[in-house]
Design a protein around this motif. Structure first.
Motif, PDB file in Angstrom:
ATOM      1  N   ARG A   1       0.836   7.232   4.381  1.00 25.61           N
ATOM      2  CA  ARG A   1       0.524   6.414   5.560  1.00 25.61           C
ATOM      3  C   ARG A   1       0.736   4.933   5.263  1.00 25.61           C
ATOM      4  O   ARG A   1       1.266   4.184   6.077  1.00 25.61           O
ATOM      5  CB  ARG A   1      -0.917   6.680   6.025  1.00 25.61           C
ATOM      6  CG  ARG A   1      -1.035   8.020   6.760  1.00 25.61           C
ATOM      7  CD  ARG A   1      -2.403   8.173   7.386  1.00 25.61           C
ATOM      8  NE  ARG A   1      -3.403   8.562   6.402  1.00 25.61           N
ATOM      9  CZ  ARG A   1      -4.717   8.332   6.515  1.00 25.61           C
ATOM     10  NH1 ARG A   1      -5.187   7.682   7.565  1.00 25.61           N
ATOM     11  NH2 ARG A   1      -5.554   8.742   5.598  1.00 25.61           N
ATOM     12  N   LEU A   2       0.322   4.504   4.065  1.00 26.59           N
ATOM     13  CA  LEU A   2       0.499   3.093   3.699  1.00 26.59           C
ATOM     14  C   LEU A   2       1.985   2.762   3.582  1.00 26.59           C
ATOM     15  O   LEU A   2       2.464   1.733   4.074  1.00 26.59           O
ATOM     16  CB  LEU A   2      -0.234   2.795   2.373  1.00 26.59           C
ATOM     17  CG  LEU A   2      -0.069   1.382   1.835  1.00 26.59           C
ATOM     18  CD1 LEU A   2      -0.585   0.340   2.836  1.00 26.59           C
ATOM     19  CD2 LEU A   2      -0.808   1.212   0.501  1.00 26.59           C
ATOM     20  N   GLN A   3       2.727   3.675   2.953  1.00 30.79           N
ATOM     21  CA  GLN A   3       4.162   3.398   2.771  1.00 30.79           C
ATOM     22  C   GLN A   3       4.889   3.333   4.114  1.00 30.79           C
ATOM     23  O   GLN A   3       5.801   2.528   4.285  1.00 30.79           O
ATOM     24  CB  GLN A   3       4.780   4.418   1.817  1.00 30.79           C
ATOM     25  CG  GLN A   3       4.319   4.124   0.392  1.00 30.79           C
ATOM     26  CD  GLN A   3       4.903   5.011  -0.681  1.00 30.79           C
ATOM     27  OE1 GLN A   3       5.398   6.094  -0.400  1.00 30.79           O
ATOM     28  NE2 GLN A   3       4.837   4.556  -1.924  1.00 30.79           N
ATOM     29  N   ALA A   4       4.443   4.157   5.072  1.00 33.97           N
ATOM     30  CA  ALA A   4       5.081   4.128   6.408  1.00 33.97           C
ATOM     31  C   ALA A   4       4.839   2.759   7.052  1.00 33.97           C
ATOM     32  O   ALA A   4       5.757   2.174   7.645  1.00 33.97           O
ATOM     33  CB  ALA A   4       4.524   5.249   7.279  1.00 33.97           C
ATOM     34  N   LEU A   5       3.633   2.232   6.916  1.00 36.72           N
ATOM     35  CA  LEU A   5       3.328   0.927   7.515  1.00 36.72           C
ATOM     36  C   LEU A   5       4.130  -0.191   6.824  1.00 36.72           C
ATOM     37  O   LEU A   5       4.701  -1.067   7.476  1.00 36.72           O
ATOM     38  CB  LEU A   5       1.819   0.644   7.408  1.00 36.72           C
ATOM     39  CG  LEU A   5       1.357  -0.730   7.877  1.00 36.72           C
ATOM     40  CD1 LEU A   5       1.698  -0.958   9.348  1.00 36.72           C
ATOM     41  CD2 LEU A   5      -0.156  -0.904   7.666  1.00 36.72           C
ATOM     42  N   ILE A   6       4.188  -0.120   5.500  1.00 34.40           N
ATOM     43  CA  ILE A   6       4.929  -1.147   4.755  1.00 34.40           C
ATOM     44  C   ILE A   6       6.418  -1.104   5.133  1.00 34.40           C
ATOM     45  O   ILE A   6       7.053  -2.137   5.347  1.00 34.40           O
ATOM     46  CB  ILE A   6       4.721  -0.961   3.228  1.00 34.40           C
ATOM     47  CG1 ILE A   6       3.279  -1.327   2.856  1.00 34.40           C
ATOM     48  CG2 ILE A   6       5.707  -1.803   2.433  1.00 34.40           C
ATOM     49  CD1 ILE A   6       2.886  -0.949   1.443  1.00 34.40           C
TER      50      ILE A   6
ATOM     51  N   PRO B   1       6.048 -22.107   5.886  1.00 34.26           N
ATOM     52  CA  PRO B   1       5.886 -21.110   6.957  1.00 34.26           C
ATOM     53  C   PRO B   1       6.844 -19.925   6.855  1.00 34.26           C
ATOM     54  O   PRO B   1       6.523 -18.841   7.320  1.00 34.26           O
ATOM     55  CB  PRO B   1       6.147 -21.916   8.233  1.00 34.26           C
ATOM     56  CG  PRO B   1       5.932 -23.335   7.855  1.00 34.26           C
ATOM     57  CD  PRO B   1       6.298 -23.453   6.416  1.00 34.26           C
ATOM     58  N   ASP B   2       8.043 -20.117   6.265  1.00 39.63           N
ATOM     59  CA  ASP B   2       9.001 -18.998   6.212  1.00 39.63           C
ATOM     60  C   ASP B   2       8.839 -18.149   4.950  1.00 39.63           C
ATOM     61  O   ASP B   2       9.691 -17.302   4.665  1.00 39.63           O
ATOM     62  CB  ASP B   2      10.440 -19.535   6.295  1.00 39.63           C
ATOM     63  CG  ASP B   2      10.781 -20.429   5.112  1.00 39.63           C
ATOM     64  OD1 ASP B   2       9.836 -20.951   4.475  1.00 39.63           O
ATOM     65  OD2 ASP B   2      11.970 -20.605   4.821  1.00 39.63           O
ATOM     66  N   LEU B   3       7.739 -18.350   4.214  1.00 39.38           N
ATOM     67  CA  LEU B   3       7.525 -17.594   2.972  1.00 39.38           C
ATOM     68  C   LEU B   3       7.599 -16.079   3.210  1.00 39.38           C
ATOM     69  O   LEU B   3       6.991 -15.574   4.148  1.00 39.38           O
ATOM     70  CB  LEU B   3       6.125 -17.931   2.426  1.00 39.38           C
ATOM     71  CG  LEU B   3       5.787 -17.329   1.068  1.00 39.38           C
ATOM     72  CD1 LEU B   3       6.298 -18.246  -0.043  1.00 39.38           C
ATOM     73  CD2 LEU B   3       4.285 -17.143   0.926  1.00 39.38           C
ATOM     74  N   HIS B   4       8.353 -15.375   2.351  1.00 47.55           N
ATOM     75  CA  HIS B   4       8.328 -13.914   2.398  1.00 47.55           C
ATOM     76  C   HIS B   4       7.346 -13.430   1.354  1.00 47.55           C
ATOM     77  O   HIS B   4       7.462 -13.779   0.185  1.00 47.55           O
ATOM     78  CB  HIS B   4       9.712 -13.330   2.118  1.00 47.55           C
ATOM     79  CG  HIS B   4      10.520 -13.203   3.354  1.00 47.55           C
ATOM     80  ND1 HIS B   4      11.276 -12.110   3.660  1.00 47.55           N
ATOM     81  CD2 HIS B   4      10.655 -14.057   4.382  1.00 47.55           C
ATOM     82  CE1 HIS B   4      11.858 -12.288   4.823  1.00 47.55           C
ATOM     83  NE2 HIS B   4      11.495 -13.465   5.274  1.00 47.55           N
ATOM     84  N   LEU B   5       6.429 -12.606   1.809  1.00 46.96           N
ATOM     85  CA  LEU B   5       5.353 -12.195   0.922  1.00 46.96           C
ATOM     86  C   LEU B   5       5.548 -10.751   0.478  1.00 46.96           C
ATOM     87  O   LEU B   5       5.947  -9.891   1.269  1.00 46.96           O
ATOM     88  CB  LEU B   5       4.043 -12.327   1.694  1.00 46.96           C
ATOM     89  CG  LEU B   5       2.816 -12.344   0.809  1.00 46.96           C
ATOM     90  CD1 LEU B   5       2.759 -13.636   0.016  1.00 46.96           C
ATOM     91  CD2 LEU B   5       1.573 -12.190   1.658  1.00 46.96           C
ATOM     92  N   SER B   6       5.234 -10.521  -0.803  1.00 50.32           N
ATOM     93  CA  SER B   6       5.298  -9.171  -1.335  1.00 50.32           C
ATOM     94  C   SER B   6       3.967  -8.880  -2.018  1.00 50.32           C
ATOM     95  O   SER B   6       3.214  -9.801  -2.343  1.00 50.32           O
ATOM     96  CB  SER B   6       6.468  -9.117  -2.311  1.00 50.32           C
ATOM     97  OG  SER B   6       6.328  -8.062  -3.192  1.00 50.32           O
ATOM     98  N   GLY B   7       3.659  -7.597  -2.217  1.00 50.24           N
ATOM     99  CA  GLY B   7       2.369  -7.274  -2.845  1.00 50.24           C
ATOM    100  C   GLY B   7       2.405  -5.923  -3.529  1.00 50.24           C
ATOM    101  O   GLY B   7       3.407  -5.206  -3.464  1.00 50.24           O
ATOM    102  N   ASP B   8       1.304  -5.606  -4.212  1.00 48.87           N
ATOM    103  CA  ASP B   8       1.111  -4.277  -4.812  1.00 48.87           C
ATOM    104  C   ASP B   8      -0.182  -3.695  -4.255  1.00 48.87           C
ATOM    105  O   ASP B   8      -1.165  -4.440  -4.076  1.00 48.87           O
ATOM    106  CB  ASP B   8       0.906  -4.373  -6.337  1.00 48.87           C
ATOM    107  CG  ASP B   8       2.160  -4.757  -7.090  1.00 48.87           C
ATOM    108  OD1 ASP B   8       3.262  -4.629  -6.542  1.00 48.87           O
ATOM    109  OD2 ASP B   8       2.008  -5.190  -8.251  1.00 48.87           O
ATOM    110  N   PHE B   9      -0.178  -2.385  -4.027  1.00 51.74           N
ATOM    111  CA  PHE B   9      -1.376  -1.694  -3.547  1.00 51.74           C
ATOM    112  C   PHE B   9      -1.603  -0.427  -4.355  1.00 51.74           C
ATOM    113  O   PHE B   9      -0.645   0.239  -4.735  1.00 51.74           O
ATOM    114  CB  PHE B   9      -1.228  -1.311  -2.072  1.00 51.74           C
ATOM    115  CG  PHE B   9      -1.199  -2.504  -1.181  1.00 51.74           C
ATOM    116  CD1 PHE B   9      -2.371  -3.037  -0.682  1.00 51.74           C
ATOM    117  CD2 PHE B   9       0.003  -3.130  -0.878  1.00 51.74           C
ATOM    118  CE1 PHE B   9      -2.353  -4.170   0.115  1.00 51.74           C
ATOM    119  CE2 PHE B   9       0.038  -4.256  -0.079  1.00 51.74           C
ATOM    120  CZ  PHE B   9      -1.155  -4.781   0.415  1.00 51.74           C
TER     121      PHE B   9
END
Ligand code: SAM
Ligand code: SF4
Length: 441
Positions: free
Chosen positions: A365-370, A300-308
């Motif tokens: 806009r995406l970077q602001a949300l991230i 449950p405490d997994l920190h998730l990262s991604g690429d877009f």
């Protein structure tokens, strides 16, 4: 070759390049080269390059131009280009920049010693083959010194996924997994040299399927579980994964293998099924979200990262909104986002580009949300106790810096002797790109 010569290596791009640069420096070390921190006064300059986006490739040529005065001052200076630009552009590099003496692809750098002999004879050297032999098995073995507490270990190379935007299958070749016994041996050697955390690397690391010492084929989960048996190795990570190769045993390992850290980089690239299909990702947004739920159910405490990627050919405002929606739904601890860059030879490069200003606006806009999510995740760490593997002194006097299990940079006031130690730290403050904490006794 006798006497010590100076080698300057500059690395661009991914962690696999960092690993390759270390191996190349070792191979040249066996030839009498000692690594230095600056190109001035070097006898050999090696650029280990990245071809993933146009900007990354162009940087190489501007950097080469900057070496001109050094070459004029020292005509014996050798200049080499390695990595994915070398693989993709080959001889073209020597045509565009005649100062370059050596071009070596990511699969042939074990042949550097004989290439260096050719340079010694005043010849140029170029090798961008995809040879049959395993380069790692042919690299010179030297007695290696103590090193810092974290290391990369490449377990798998290449990719068979052929996402329509990506050069990796062309520059790094088909997917190849290294045999498990060699990896376990290399991991033990790293631990003997002081390493406590190993990040297993591959362009598609969770597709790992190496020959096991028992005659069977091992997947990544099995490799991680066996590596976790090594005394003195405390932390294991892996990157980069494809959602379609996130198999049940690997998900389970996140729940029951204590040494596997609670951080996962799992790129999805886009939130619109239409765009995912055009990217040849072979999964939907919904499948990705369900997958994340399954992994979080065991950790449950997994920190998730991604690429877009934003501005992929054909991406409409509605498609982009679907990416923002997915980011909102998933909640990332951190994520990397890029404007689509057409890469020669890839299927998507043939398609019409999205208006550049529109793509820039979407990226912002995406970077602001991230960034908002990243700040919120970090702020939520304040008051929590984490375990930190300390690596080096921080920027301020008396400060030490290391990484938490979630890969946050954490600094504390503490003695230099903390380097290489794992300690409990209470987080007291969240800063833009790091956390600060207090050592617990
Ligand atoms: N194998 C990994 C995966 O499937 O996600 C990542 C490989 S790539 C080295 C790292 C990231 O670069 C990708 O996840 C993608 O977001 C980005 N990338 C690759 N090709 C790109 C392109 N043509 N334009 C913009 N970004 C790109
Ligand atoms: Fe490139 Fe990753 Fe797709 Fe392979 S899976 S083609 S490395 S983006």
């Amino acid at each position: 070759m006798t006497g010590t010569k100076k080698l300057y290596v500059k690395t661009y791009g991914c962690q696999m390049n960092v690993y390759d640069s270390e191996r190349m420096a070792e191979a040249l070390g066996a030839q009498g080269y000692e690594q230095v921190e600056s190109p001035e006064g070097a006898d050999m300059i090696l650029l280990n390059t990245c071809h993933i986006r146009e900007k990354a490739a162009e940087k190489v040529y501007s950097e080469l131009g900057r070496f001109k005065p050094l070459r004029e001052a020292n005509p014996d200076l050798k200049i080499g280009v390695a990595g994915c630009v070398a693989q993709a552009e080959g001889e073209e590099i020597m045509r565009r920049q005649p100062m370059v003496d050596l071009v070596v692809g990511p699969q042939t750098y074990h042949r550097l010693p004989s290439m260096m002999e050719a340079l010694g004879r005043g010849e140029k050297a170029l090798d961008t083959e995809f040879p049959e032999e395993d380069k790692f098995a042919h690299l010179p073995k030297a007695r290696l010194p103590k090193r810092g507490p974290t290391a990369f270990l490449t377990v798998q190379e290449g990719c068979d996924k052929f996402c329509s935007f990506c050069v990796v299958p062309y520059t790094r070749g088909a997917e190849v997994s290294r045999p498990a016994d060699r990896l376990l041996r290399e991991a033990r050697e790293l631990v003997e040299r002081g390493v406590r955390e190993i990040t297993l690397l591959g362009q598609n690391v969770n597709a790992y399927h190496g020959a096991g010492p028992d005659g069977g084929e091992w997947g990544l989960a099995r490799l991680i579980r066996e590596m976790a048996q090594i005394d003195g190795l405390d932390r294991i990570r892996f990157t980069t994964s494809h959602p379609n190769d996130m198999e049940d045993d690997l998900i389970a390992a996140h729940g029951d293998c204590d040494k596997l850290m609670p951080y996962l980089h799992l790129p999805v690239q886009a939130g619109s099924d239409k765009v995912l299909k055009a990217m040849n990702r072979k999964h939907t947004a919904e499948q990705y979200i369900r997958l994340i739920e399954r992994i979080r159910a065991v950790r449950p405490d997994l920190h998730l990262s991604g690429d877009f990627i934003v501005g992929f050919p054909g991406e409409t405002e509605e498609d982009f909104q679907a990416t923002l929606d997915l980011v909102e739904t998933v909640g990332y601890g951190t994520a990397y986002s890029f404007k689509y860059s057409a890469r020669p030879g890839t299927p998507a490069a043939e398609r019409a580009m999205v208006d550049a200003a529109e793509a820039d606006d979407r990226l912002q806009r995406l970077q602001a949300l991230i960034t908002k999510q990243q700040r919120a995740t970090q702020d939520a760490m304040v008051g929590r106790t984490v375990s930190v593997l300390f690596e080096k002194p921080g920027r301020m006097p008396g400060q030490m810096v290391g990484k938490s299990e979630y890969l946050h940079a954490v600094h504390v006031d503490g003695p230099e002797g903390l380097a290489g130690q794992i300690a409990r730290v209470e987080i007291v403050e969240s800063r833009p790109n790091s956390l600060s904490g207090r050592l617990l006794g």
